[in-house]
Write a protein that holds these residues in place. Sequence first.
Motif, short mmCIF file in Angstrom:
data_model
loop_
_atom_site.label_atom_id
_atom_site.label_comp_id
_atom_site.label_asym_id
_atom_site.label_seq_id
_atom_site.Cartn_x
_atom_site.Cartn_y
_atom_site.Cartn_z
N PHE A 58 29.76 35.84 94.35
CA PHE A 58 30.33 35.63 93.02
C PHE A 58 29.33 34.92 92.09
O PHE A 58 29.72 34.19 91.21
CB PHE A 58 31.62 34.81 93.11
CG PHE A 58 32.63 35.40 94.04
CD1 PHE A 58 33.42 36.45 93.65
CD2 PHE A 58 32.75 34.90 95.32
CE1 PHE A 58 34.36 36.99 94.50
CE2 PHE A 58 33.69 35.44 96.18
CZ PHE A 58 34.48 36.49 95.78
N MET A 80 29.73 35.08 88.34
CA MET A 80 30.79 34.32 87.67
C MET A 80 30.52 32.84 87.83
O MET A 80 29.81 32.42 88.72
CB MET A 80 32.15 34.66 88.30
CG MET A 80 32.45 36.16 88.28
SD MET A 80 33.84 36.55 89.33
CE MET A 80 33.14 36.26 90.93
N TYR A 106 25.70 44.02 90.74
CA TYR A 106 27.03 44.20 91.32
C TYR A 106 26.91 44.57 92.79
O TYR A 106 25.85 44.98 93.27
CB TYR A 106 27.81 45.28 90.57
CG TYR A 106 27.10 46.62 90.54
CD1 TYR A 106 27.25 47.54 91.59
CD2 TYR A 106 26.27 46.97 89.48
CE1 TYR A 106 26.60 48.76 91.58
CE2 TYR A 106 25.61 48.19 89.46
CZ TYR A 106 25.78 49.08 90.50
OH TYR A 106 25.12 50.28 90.49
N TYR A 146 39.35 44.07 97.21
CA TYR A 146 38.76 42.98 96.45
C TYR A 146 39.32 42.94 95.03
O TYR A 146 39.85 43.93 94.51
CB TYR A 146 37.24 43.13 96.41
CG TYR A 146 36.60 42.89 97.76
CD1 TYR A 146 36.39 41.61 98.24
CD2 TYR A 146 36.24 43.96 98.59
CE1 TYR A 146 35.83 41.37 99.47
CE2 TYR A 146 35.68 43.74 99.83
CZ TYR A 146 35.48 42.45 100.27
OH TYR A 146 34.93 42.23 101.51
N GLN A 147 39.16 41.78 94.40
CA GLN A 147 39.71 41.57 93.07
C GLN A 147 38.99 42.44 92.05
O GLN A 147 37.90 42.96 92.29
CB GLN A 147 39.60 40.10 92.67
CG GLN A 147 40.40 39.15 93.56
CD GLN A 147 39.61 38.64 94.73
OE1 GLN A 147 38.64 39.28 95.15
NE2 GLN A 147 40.01 37.51 95.27
N GLU A 148 39.64 42.55 90.89
CA GLU A 148 39.08 43.36 89.81
C GLU A 148 38.07 42.51 89.02
O GLU A 148 38.33 42.09 87.90
CB GLU A 148 40.21 43.87 88.90
CG GLU A 148 41.19 44.79 89.58
CD GLU A 148 40.54 46.11 90.02
OE1 GLU A 148 39.52 46.50 89.42
OE2 GLU A 148 41.04 46.73 90.98
N TYR A 149 36.91 42.29 89.64
CA TYR A 149 35.85 41.56 88.98
C TYR A 149 34.70 42.52 88.65
O TYR A 149 34.50 43.52 89.34
CB TYR A 149 35.32 40.44 89.87
CG TYR A 149 36.31 39.32 90.11
CD1 TYR A 149 37.24 38.95 89.13
CD2 TYR A 149 36.31 38.62 91.31
CE1 TYR A 149 38.13 37.93 89.35
CE2 TYR A 149 37.22 37.60 91.54
CZ TYR A 149 38.12 37.26 90.56
OH TYR A 149 39.02 36.25 90.78
N ALA A 150 33.96 42.14 87.61
CA ALA A 150 32.86 43.00 87.20
C ALA A 150 31.76 43.06 88.27
O ALA A 150 31.01 44.03 88.32
CB ALA A 150 32.27 42.49 85.88
N THR A 151 31.69 42.04 89.11
CA THR A 151 30.64 42.03 90.13
C THR A 151 30.96 42.92 91.32
O THR A 151 30.12 43.13 92.18
CB THR A 151 30.41 40.58 90.62
OG1 THR A 151 29.23 40.52 91.40
CG2 THR A 151 31.58 40.12 91.46
#
Length: 315
Positions: free
Chosen positions: A242, A245, A266, A273-278
Amino acid sequence: MNNFAGSIVSSSSDDESSDEDDLVLHKLLSAARNRMQQRGESSNTEKRHRISIYRDRMAAHELLVRDYFAPDSLYGLSKFEDRFRISRNLFLRIARDLENNYEFFQLRWDARGKRDFSTLQKCKAALRQLAYDIAADASDEYLKMSERTGRECAYLFCEYVIELYGDIYLRHPTRNDIKQLYDTHEAKHGLPGMLGNIDCTHWEWANCPNAWRGQFTRGDQGVPTIILEAVASHDLWIWHAFFGMAGGKAPNMLFVVNEHQYNYGYYLGVGIYQEYATFVKSYSFSADEKRKLFNLAQESARKGVERAFGVLKQK
């Protein structure tokens, strides 16, 4: 007269009782003293006759060299990698660095003139424990090494390897490192800005306590498991997933896709997994050709971490 006789009888009976008590006490003390003497003699006998195991360390070293390190060794390079989990060149490099920097891994002689274990023996004992999770004295018959020495070899091997190579292989990535990852994954998978894969797998917990079995058992697994999660890239870079972030630990490294500029790289992941840009996941519904093509590229690139988990679980 009667009183006088009675006093004499009472006095004599008291004397007889006292004599009996003294006799019993004397016998008790004598038995205790004999018992202590026997215990002391037996302990001295055990010390004098304690078995001392003679371990021929020199012969064990010569056997190890003849089996794995001689030019015409009994076991070849493939057998070496199977049993040590690393190549022979890497093993020799680590052993040489440990010998040059730490006294424990150097060949020494004690005050009696007795030869110590060689560098190869100590490194071999440590690696076998790490590779196979065996007991410290499991190699005693082959290396002639006691449990205490084997445990010390494993502990100091881990400590010194971290000291020697931590700054090289456990450091945070630089801009140049990230640039190389970008270029490598773009050339191999056609995915610019890709840093690696993130994935997890269930590992069976054989010794899970009974009180915890319920919270560590899922219906699709059937047995208690723990989740192993890893981030993998082509050259084994591992760092915080992460970092893109919360101001993370990796430097800001830009890349451009379809004329859009992005600040961080990325990882390829799956739907858990969560909806993160990474995290870049495949499309759940590939309605058009572009999405189908992307899904094929994403799933193909993720084969690396899945294969790594498969090999790890098999070993």
